[in-house]
Design an enzyme around this catalytic site. Structure first.
Site, PDB file in Angstrom:
ATOM      1  N   ALA A  66       1.038  -1.235   0.014  1.00 32.50           N
ATOM      2  CA  ALA A  66       0.033   0.005   0.036  1.00 32.50           C
ATOM      3  C   ALA A  66       0.962   1.126   0.079  1.00 32.50           C
ATOM      4  O   ALA A  66       1.902   1.140   0.589  1.00 32.50           O
ATOM      5  CB  ALA A  66      -0.812  -0.047   1.191  1.00 32.50           C
ATOM      6  N   GLY A 109       0.647  -4.977   1.079  1.00 34.50           N
ATOM      7  CA  GLY A 109      -0.527  -5.086   0.234  1.00 34.50           C
ATOM      8  C   GLY A 109      -0.500  -5.758  -1.195  1.00 34.50           C
ATOM      9  O   GLY A 109      -1.423  -6.363  -1.690  1.00 34.50           O
ATOM     10  N   GLU A 112      -0.758  -9.159  -0.513  1.00 29.92           N
ATOM     11  CA  GLU A 112      -2.235  -9.377  -0.279  1.00 29.92           C
ATOM     12  C   GLU A 112      -3.182  -9.489  -1.647  1.00 29.92           C
ATOM     13  O   GLU A 112      -4.105 -10.137  -1.659  1.00 29.92           O
ATOM     14  CB  GLU A 112      -2.797  -8.298   0.714  1.00 29.92           C
ATOM     15  CG  GLU A 112      -2.066  -8.659   2.129  1.00 29.92           C
ATOM     16  CD  GLU A 112      -2.451  -7.514   2.931  1.00 29.92           C
ATOM     17  OE1 GLU A 112      -2.038  -6.477   2.805  1.00 29.92           O
ATOM     18  OE2 GLU A 112      -2.984  -7.771   3.961  1.00 29.92           O
ATOM     19  N   GLU A 132       5.008  -5.114   7.119  1.00 34.04           N
ATOM     20  CA  GLU A 132       4.499  -4.205   7.638  1.00 34.04           C
ATOM     21  C   GLU A 132       5.033  -4.136   9.125  1.00 34.04           C
ATOM     22  O   GLU A 132       4.955  -2.917   9.484  1.00 34.04           O
ATOM     23  CB  GLU A 132       2.890  -4.654   7.732  1.00 34.04           C
ATOM     24  CG  GLU A 132       2.131  -4.570   6.532  1.00 34.04           C
ATOM     25  CD  GLU A 132       2.073  -5.602   5.743  1.00 34.04           C
ATOM     26  OE1 GLU A 132       2.805  -6.469   5.842  1.00 34.04           O
ATOM     27  OE2 GLU A 132       1.223  -5.748   4.848  1.00 34.04           O
TER      28      GLU A 132
END
Ligand code: HXC
Length: 258
Positions: A66, A109, A112, A132
Site C-alpha cells: 500500500a 498489500g 495481499e 508491515e
C-alpha cells in the site's frame, strides 16, 4: 477501452489483462490505482467475451505494498473510513478466475493482492513478504489470514513478525504459488494458462472458483452441501448437456456459457 492513469488494460483472446503501472513508486497501491483496478476487473467480469483475467506488474515489481504516503498521517478512524480495504473486498466478488503474474517485489498489500487472486504464477526473481512490522503495523488486507492458510502458521509467523521474505522457490515449496518461470516468459505462460481456463465451460469454471473459495469460510458439512447444490445446478445448463454429449459423440465441446 477505457483509459486509466495507474493501470494499463488489454484483452488477448478471452483473457483480460491488467498491468499495475506506477513504476516510479514500485507500483505502490494508492486508492486511485486500486479503484481503477476494481473498475477494470468489474468490467472484464461483465464482458462475456472474457473468461479469465490476469493481474501483473513489471519485471522488477508486482507491487511494493500500500502507498505509505497515503497512510503516514492517518488515524484509526481515517483508516476505517478509507475505501482502501473495501477495494480488496471487491476482488472477492469477481466471478471469473484471476491469475496473478508476479515478478520482483511482491510485498505488503502487493502480496495481499496476489493472494486475493485464484492462482499465482511467478518469475524466478519474485520476492514475497509482509514487511508491515517494519512500519509498526500488521497486514490489513487479508495477509494474516490468507498467508497463514497458504503457508501454515510457522512460516506466516516468521514472515509477519520478523519480515522473513520468501524467494520464488520457497514460495513454491510452501504452496503459496502455482508455478515458476524465467523472468523473460512468466507473463506469456500466465496468459496461456488464463486462456486455457477461459476456454473451458464458463459456468462450471465460475462455480468451481466460488465453491473452492467458500471452503475457507465454512465447515466441511456446509462446504459439501454448497458443492452438491452447485453440482446439481449445473445440470440445468446447456453446457452440461453439450459437454457430456460431446464426450459421447467423440467431438470437442462448444461452450455457450449458459
Ligand atoms: C510508497 C513506495 C513504496 C510504498 C516503494 N516506494 N514502496 N512508496 N509506498 N509501499 C517508493 C520509494 O519511496 C521510492 O520513491 C521508490 O518507490 C523506490 O523505492 P526505494 O526504496 O528507493 O527502492 P529500493 O531501495 O530498490 O527498495 C525497494 C523496496 C523498498 C524493498 C521495495 O522500496 C521498500 O521496502 N518499500 C516498502 C515496502 C513496504 O513496507 N510495503 C508494505 C507497505 S504497508 P522515491 O520517490 O524516493 O524514488 C502495506 C499495508 C497494507 O502494504 C495494509 C492494507 C491497508
Amino acid at each position: 477501452m477505457k483509459e486509466y492513469k495507474n493501470i494499463l488494460t488489454e484483452i488477448k483472446g478471452r483473457v483480460g489483462i491488467v498491468t499495475l503501472n506506477r513504476p516510479k513508486s514500485y507500483n505502490a497501491l494508492n486508492y486511485q490505482l486500486l479503484s481503477e483496478l476494481m473498475d477494470s476487473l468489474t468490467s472484464f467480469d461483465k464482458d462475456k467475451s472474457i473468461g479469465a483475467m490476469v493481474i501483473t506488474g513489471n519485471e522488477k515489481t508486482f507491487a511494493a505494498g500500500a502507498d505509505i504516503i497515503d497512510m503516514v498521517d492517518a488515524s484509526p478512524d481515517d483508516m476505517k473510513k478509507s475505501p482502501f480495504i473495501p477495494a480488496f473486498d471487491l476482488i472477492r466478488r469477481i466471478k471469473k478466475p484471476i491469475i496473478a503474474a508476479v515478478s520482483g517485489y511482491c510485498l505488503g498489500g502487493g502480496c495481499e493482492l496476489a493472494m486475493s487472486c485464484d492462482l499465482i504464477i511467478s518469475s524466478e526473481s519474485a520476492v514475497f513478504g509482509q514487511p508491515e512490522i517494519n512500519l509498526g503495523i500488521i497486514p490489513g488486507a487479508g495477509g494474516t489470514q490468507r498467508l497463514t492458510r497458504a503457508v501454515g502458521k510457522v512460516i506466516a509467523m516468521e514472515m509477519i513478525l520478523n519480515n522473513r521474505t520468501l524467494s520464488a522457490e520457497e514460495a513454491y515449496s510452501f504452496n503459496l504459488i502455482n508455478k515458476i518461470y524465467p523472468v523473460e516468459d512468466y507473463l506469456k505462460h500466465t496468459i496461456s494458462l488464463a486462456q486455457e481456463i477461459a476456454e473451458r465451460a464458463p459456468l462450471a469454471v465460475q462455480a468451481a472458483k466460488e465453491i473452492i473459495n467458500q471452503s475457507f469460510d465454512v465447515s466441511l458439512t456446509e462446504g459439501l452441501q454448497n458443492e452438491r447444490e452447485s453440482f446439481f445446478n449445473l445440470f440445468s445448463s446447456q453446457d452440461q448437456k453439450e459437454g457430456m454429449n460431446a464426450f459421447l459423440d467423440k467431438r470437442d465441446p462448444s461452450w455457450k456459457g449458459d
